[in-house]
Design an enzyme around this catalytic site. Structure first.
Site, PDB file in Angstrom:
ATOM      1  CG  ASP A  23      -0.306   0.234   2.624  1.00 37.97           C
ATOM      2  OD1 ASP A  23       0.596  -0.603   2.900  1.00 37.97           O
ATOM      3  OD2 ASP A  23      -0.624   1.255   3.296  1.00 37.97           O
ATOM      4  CG  ASP A  33       3.758  -0.794   5.307  1.00 42.14           C
ATOM      5  OD1 ASP A  33       3.365  -1.099   4.131  1.00 42.14           O
ATOM      6  OD2 ASP A  33       3.156  -0.252   6.285  1.00 42.14           O
ATOM      7  CE1 TYR A  55       0.173   0.549  11.072  1.00 46.34           C
ATOM      8  CE2 TYR A  55      -1.368  -1.160  12.064  1.00 46.34           C
ATOM      9  CZ  TYR A  55       0.065  -0.295  12.145  1.00 46.34           C
ATOM     10  OH  TYR A  55       0.691  -0.703  12.959  1.00 46.34           O
ATOM     11  CD  GLU A 114       4.266   5.230   4.349  1.00 43.51           C
ATOM     12  OE1 GLU A 114       4.402   4.140   4.511  1.00 43.51           O
ATOM     13  OE2 GLU A 114       3.745   5.910   5.698  1.00 43.51           O
TER      14      GLU A 114
END
Length: 523
Positions: free
Chosen positions: A103, A106, A254, A496
């Protein structure tokens, strides 16, 4: 005879002069159309016109992030520092869940945002496939879409079972390693009749229904398979109602779903487009619409909130699809869609005041680019609905605006992302001369030839050197409200990237790369 010949000569001369003038006029009109600014968006366009090089170049970069994020066995070496990974995913339940995409930075596969990525990418292709093809990006986008839909098909082994997560986020986040070198356990999590997940199942249904339209001409058998799974998943989501975060509490940290009603409407809307079955239209315009649509209240399009997307998608029917445009339910969706649009145009009486000094719509510190890019994509789409239908104008609390005003807004957000901002920084990695060098992304931060395990790779997170690998096409989180950006790998909220941001960015750039009409029907 001489007199008749003289009159004929004069007549033919006049005809030639008239034809010459007509030719010159046509030439000037065509030249004007080809050279005109995108600001002149009031005439109904035809096939893709002049290519806007800036957006074409940016689109070429943006689509590459999906290759960066692919899991499984990679058939092509498109990203030289990536290799095969997660080949054992799903083996514990005798399924092949090796495909799909990580996604963000990570190595988690979260089905909820992954399915949303596929839905938005499908929508982008359906609206702007001609533009993508004109700049040789259609095949790439379709390939990336199929990488996700293959995963979703495999993740749906029976009618009322959907695997929605691969990996344990707690153990995954204890590691900093390349995906190719993962050694940690990869548990899988499902929703089912006793542990429902209407939000994630409906989002998967929307993804597969919209993708079935993308592949309908290209691969009719695959399209039929996608549609079969989409129908089953929607029935499952609707019959066994509940939030997936209640069934899989670890996901809430998350990707916490704030409700499943919007996903049910979203899936039904796409299934209506894919099938023409009016029961799906009745679903969204009847009591479910009253329960979940939140008519009259504009909001922000995101992986968690599909309402603005639904409103625009169903407004499409009132512009281009339905013969009976008096349907009160559809009109409510369109009115709310226009309220969303009115909130975006800076000069509108109801414009949002939440913008940076540099002009970016700003909603959140964390992943700040998600909402403005998604909103700009919707503005581009709605603008093209107006223009293609010939409506061209709409009203915001008594003030009239044109379709070109929406395109202007869409371009302003895209241009900000591409470097027209106070930082003079492109937030699209790989585009322009100056872009983030410390992207929060494990694979990009570790040299491809490094040997690292779960725990000994943390030195690369804290390294003061720029990433050794370029995460091409990554759309980072973005600036703070004061237009500042701190390029630091540990600054997760700003550095990110995510696949769902990239999907919206691909759609936005595809809508700007050339002036064109949208298709009357996805079928």
């Amino acid at each position: 005879m001489g007199k008749k010949g003289g009159c004929g000569f004069v007549g033919w001369l006049m005809v030639l002069v008239i034809l010459a003038l007509l030719g010159v006029g046509i030439f000037l009109v065509v030249r004007h159309k080809m050279n005109k600014s995108d600001d002149d968006g009031d005439s109904i366009p035809g096939p893709p016109g002049a290519i806007q090089k800036k957006y074409s170049d940016a689109l070429n970069v943006a689509v590459q992030f999906f290759d960066v994020q692919k899991a499984g066995k990679l058939n092509e070496d498109k990203i030289t520092w990536r290799g095969d990974s997660a080949l054992e995913d799903g083996r514990t339940v005798k399924l092949d869940l090796s495909k799909g995409m990580y996604d963000a930075g990570d190595h988690m596969k979260f089905g909820f945002p992954m399915a949303f990525t596929a839905t938005v990418l499908s929508w982008s292709i359906l609206e702007y496939g001609d533009q993508m093809e004109a700049v040789n990006q259609l095949g790439t986008a379709q390939d990336s879409l199929k990488w996700i839909t293959d995963f979703l098909i495999h993740a749906h082994p029976s009618d009322n079972v959907l695997y929605v997560q691969v990996g344990d986020p707690v153990s995954d986040h204890k590691c900093w390693d390349r995906p190719e070198d993962m050694t940690e356990k990869r548990p899988v999590f499902q929703v089912n009749a006793s542990s429902p997940g209407s939000d994630v199942a409906a989002e998967a249904a929307a993804a597969l229904a919209s993708a079935s339209l993308v592949f309908k001409k290209k691969d009719s058998d695959y399209s039929s398979t996608l549609l079969k799974h989409a129908k089953q998943l929607f029935s499952f989501a609707d019959k066994y109602r509940g939030s997936y975060c209640d069934s899989i509490p670890g996901s809430a940290t998350y990707y916490n779903s704030t409700g499943y009603g919007d996903e049910l409407l979203w899936a039904a809307s796409w299934l209506y487009h894919a099938t023409g079955d009016r029961s799906y239209l009745q679903y969204v315009t009847g009591s479910n619409g009253n329960d979940f649509a939140d008519f009259g209240n504009p909001s922000w399009f995101s992986w968690d909130n599909k309402l603005p997307g639904i409103q625009v998608l169903l407004a499409r029917l009132t512009f281009l699809g339905e013969k009976d445009t008096s349907n009160s339910g559809l009109q409510q969706y369109r009115e709310t869609a226009e309220a969303v649009m009115c909130g975006l145009i800076p000069d509108s009486p109801t414009a949002t005041s939440s913008r940076t000094d540099g002009g970016l719509v700003w909603v959140s510190d964390w992943n700040a680019l998600q909402q403005p890019v998604a909103a700009a994509f919707l503005a581009s789409v709605y603008s093209d609905y107006l223009r293609t239908s010939g409506k061209r104008q709409f009203s915001c609390s008594g003030s009239t605006f044109k379709s070109s005003d929406l395109k202007k807004f869409a371009r302003s957000q895209a241009d900000y992302v591409l470097g027209d901002n106070p930082m003079k920084l492109s937030y699209l990695v790989g585009y322009g001369d100056k872009y983030p060098q410390f992207v929060h992304h494990r694979g990009a931060s570790i040299p491809a030839d490094a040997s690292t395990g779960c725990s000994d790779g943390w030195k690369w997170l804290s390294s003061t050197d720029p990433n050794p690998n370029v995460a091409m096409g990554a759309l980072v989180g973005g600036p703070f409200k004061n237009d500042s950006y701190v390029d630091d790998r540990n600054n997760t909220m700003q550095t990110e990237p995510s696949t769902y941001n990239s999907a919206a960015m691909v759609g936005l750039l595809s809508g700007l790369v050339a002036t064109s009409s949208v298709v009357q029907s996805f079928n």
